[in-house]
Enzyme design. Structure first.
Site, PDB file in Angstrom:
ATOM      1  N   TYR A 155      57.756  -1.697  35.073  1.00  0.00           N
ATOM      2  CA  TYR A 155      56.554  -1.353  35.860  1.00  0.00           C
ATOM      3  C   TYR A 155      56.714  -1.802  37.317  1.00  0.00           C
ATOM      4  CZ  TYR A 155      51.485  -1.288  36.890  1.00  0.00           C
ATOM      5  OH  TYR A 155      50.231  -1.058  37.415  1.00  0.00           O
ATOM      6  N   LYS A 159      56.606   0.669  40.491  1.00  0.00           N
ATOM      7  CA  LYS A 159      55.549   0.528  41.501  1.00  0.00           C
ATOM      8  C   LYS A 159      56.128   0.209  42.876  1.00  0.00           C
ATOM      9  CE  LYS A 159      51.866   1.497  39.174  1.00  0.00           C
ATOM     10  NZ  LYS A 159      51.281   2.834  39.385  1.00  0.00           N
TER      11      LYS A 159
HETATM   12  P1  NAP Z   1      44.261   2.810  32.486  1.00  0.00           P
HETATM   13  O1  NAP Z   1      42.862   2.356  32.356  1.00  0.00           O
HETATM   14  O2  NAP Z   1      45.275   2.373  31.469  1.00  0.00           O
HETATM   15  O3  NAP Z   1      44.294   4.392  32.637  1.00  0.00           O
HETATM   16  C1  NAP Z   1      45.521   5.055  32.781  1.00  0.00           C
HETATM   17  C2  NAP Z   1      45.228   6.477  33.196  1.00  0.00           C
HETATM   18  O4  NAP Z   1      46.501   7.133  33.383  1.00  0.00           O
HETATM   19  C3  NAP Z   1      44.460   7.232  32.133  1.00  0.00           C
HETATM   20  O5  NAP Z   1      43.495   8.043  32.781  1.00  0.00           O
HETATM   21  C4  NAP Z   1      45.543   8.088  31.475  1.00  0.00           C
HETATM   22  O6  NAP Z   1      45.072   9.334  30.987  1.00  0.00           O
HETATM   23  C5  NAP Z   1      46.460   8.355  32.655  1.00  0.00           C
HETATM   24  N1  NAP Z   1      47.798   8.753  32.214  1.00  0.00           N
HETATM   25  C6  NAP Z   1      48.729   7.995  31.609  1.00  0.00           C
HETATM   26  N2  NAP Z   1      49.823   8.732  31.345  1.00  0.00           N
HETATM   27  C7  NAP Z   1      49.563   9.998  31.795  1.00  0.00           C
HETATM   28  C8  NAP Z   1      50.283  11.206  31.824  1.00  0.00           C
HETATM   29  N3  NAP Z   1      51.530  11.288  31.317  1.00  0.00           N
HETATM   30  N4  NAP Z   1      49.697  12.301  32.364  1.00  0.00           N
HETATM   31  C9  NAP Z   1      48.446  12.241  32.897  1.00  0.00           C
HETATM   32  N5  NAP Z   1      47.708  11.108  32.898  1.00  0.00           N
HETATM   33  C10 NAP Z   1      48.268  10.004  32.355  1.00  0.00           C
HETATM   34  O7  NAP Z   1      44.877   2.360  33.882  1.00  0.00           O
HETATM   35  P2  NAP Z   1      44.153   1.887  35.223  1.00  0.00           P
HETATM   36  O8  NAP Z   1      44.045   0.429  35.183  1.00  0.00           O
HETATM   37  O9  NAP Z   1      42.978   2.728  35.501  1.00  0.00           O
HETATM   38  O10 NAP Z   1      45.344   2.203  36.260  1.00  0.00           O
HETATM   39  C11 NAP Z   1      45.319   3.325  37.128  1.00  0.00           C
HETATM   40  C12 NAP Z   1      46.454   3.144  38.123  1.00  0.00           C
HETATM   41  O11 NAP Z   1      46.281   1.920  38.825  1.00  0.00           O
HETATM   42  C13 NAP Z   1      47.826   3.072  37.471  1.00  0.00           C
HETATM   43  O12 NAP Z   1      48.789   3.706  38.278  1.00  0.00           O
HETATM   44  C14 NAP Z   1      48.081   1.586  37.430  1.00  0.00           C
HETATM   45  O13 NAP Z   1      49.468   1.295  37.387  1.00  0.00           O
HETATM   46  C15 NAP Z   1      47.437   1.136  38.711  1.00  0.00           C
HETATM   47  N6  NAP Z   1      47.066  -0.274  38.760  1.00  0.00           N
HETATM   48  C16 NAP Z   1      46.231  -0.818  37.836  1.00  0.00           C
HETATM   49  C17 NAP Z   1      45.918  -2.171  37.910  1.00  0.00           C
HETATM   50  C18 NAP Z   1      45.005  -2.858  36.923  1.00  0.00           C
HETATM   51  O14 NAP Z   1      44.979  -4.098  36.929  1.00  0.00           O
HETATM   52  N7  NAP Z   1      44.259  -2.174  36.113  1.00  0.00           N
HETATM   53  C19 NAP Z   1      46.454  -2.944  38.952  1.00  0.00           C
HETATM   54  C20 NAP Z   1      47.284  -2.349  39.877  1.00  0.00           C
HETATM   55  C21 NAP Z   1      47.575  -1.007  39.779  1.00  0.00           C
HETATM   56  P3  NAP Z   1      44.628   9.598  29.425  1.00  0.00           P
HETATM   57  O15 NAP Z   1      43.656   8.507  29.073  1.00  0.00           O
HETATM   58  O16 NAP Z   1      44.019  10.948  29.473  1.00  0.00           O
HETATM   59  O17 NAP Z   1      45.888   9.544  28.618  1.00  0.00           O
END
Ligand code: NAP
Length: 247
Positions: A155, A159
């Site tokens: 990851y 990133k």
């Molecule tokens: P999350 O709650 O796990 O949601 C992940 C999202 O990505 C879901 O909407 C999922 O869609 C979608 N997804 C995964 N694989 C996919 C694919 N192959 N095609 C289309 N959609 C896909 O994650 P989040 O925390 O909201 O994270 C969103 C972004 O922020 C990510 O890039 C993550 O790395 C980044 N981020 C998160 C955090 C954190 O602490 N949460 C921190 C830094 C960065 P489905 O549900 O429809 O499968």
């Protein structure tokens, strides 16, 4: 309404940070494409919330790792709204384990979604963004891309790859007047954070000067700013939204 008639695609926006971004852009009057892979019912709820707040929205199923899916989604968006103005590459996954135990499949899956999905969507919509009046490419990275993190070699690598990709896109898009930027959220309250053990969560919060995890709104408001005309002269940047964790 600041985003009237702007068409925005947010990948992976049926839930989590993506959904927050979709709803924030919808509140500004944008045409919003809520992309999902499997979360259909919450993607439909997001479109209803956007319509209720004054935007227009469609839910579009596509796995971002599948170029045919992405191309079919582009056709649908063009039929419904015309070319895209704003692309937010948000879809992301984790497959955490210490490096010595990480399988090649766990490495590849994380690369395929976080970087491969970004490649597929950016290439599919590149001409739209370049030809738009002030097109916007916004990539969602992570504090983990800057700092690394135990158990997240795959990851963290994906990133931090987004930093180089964003700067290069900023250069290639610039003479058409469009921008490319990155948002690097700190640890944010979503399903993704729920996969982190509670004792590790407590240790992380203790290291955040502002003393709390990010809320989805903190990230979504930053993306809304980068998507707006107010950010016209910012390109190739990484905006940290992390409560000061790297100070
Ligand atoms: P999350 O709650 O796990 O949601 C992940 C999202 O990505 C879901 O909407 C999922 O869609 C979608 N997804 C995964 N694989 C996919 C694919 N192959 N095609 C289309 N959609 C896909 O994650 P989040 O925390 O909201 O994270 C969103 C972004 O922020 C990510 O890039 C993550 O790395 C980044 N981020 C998160 C955090 C954190 O602490 N949460 C921190 C830094 C960065 P489905 O549900 O429809 O499968």
């Amino acid at each position: 309404m600041k985003m009237d008639d702007r068409t925005c695609l947010i990948t992976g926006s049926g839930r989590g940070i993506g959904r927050g971004i979709a709803e924030h852009l919808g509140q500004e009057g944008a045409n919003v494409v809520v992309n999902y892979r499997s979360s259909e019912s919450s993607a439909l709820e997001a479109t209803e919330a956007i319509e209720a707040s004054g935007g227009r929205a469609i839910a579009a199923q596509a796995d971002v790792t599948d170029r045919d899916d992405v191309d079919a989604m582009r056709e649908r968006i063009h039929d419904e709204f015309g070319p895209l103005d704003v692309l937010v590459n948000n879809a992301g996954i984790t497959k955490d384990t210490r490096f010595t135990e990480m399988t090649r499949d766990e490495w590849d899956q994380v690369m395929n979604v976080n970087l491969g999905g970004t490649f597929n969507c950016t290439q599919a919509f590149y001409d739209d963004i370049r030809n738009a009046d002030e097109g916007r490419l916004i990539n969602i990275s992570s504090i983990v891309g800057k700092q690394g993190n135990f158990g997240q070699a795959n990851y963290a690598t994906a990133k931090s790859g987004l930093f180089g990709f964003t700067r290069t896109m900023a250069l290639e898009l610039a003479n058409g007047g469009s921008t490319a930027n990155c948002v690097a959220p700190g640890f944010t309250r979503t399903d993704m954070l729920e996969t982190v053990p509670e004792r590790v969560q407590e240790k992380i919060v203790a290291e955040i000067p502002l003393g709390r995890f990010a809320e989805i709104e903190d990230i979504a408001a930053t993306v809304r700013f980068l998507a707006s005309e107010e950010s016209s002269y910012i390109t190739g940047e990484v905006l940290d939204v992390n409560g000061g964790i790297d100070l």
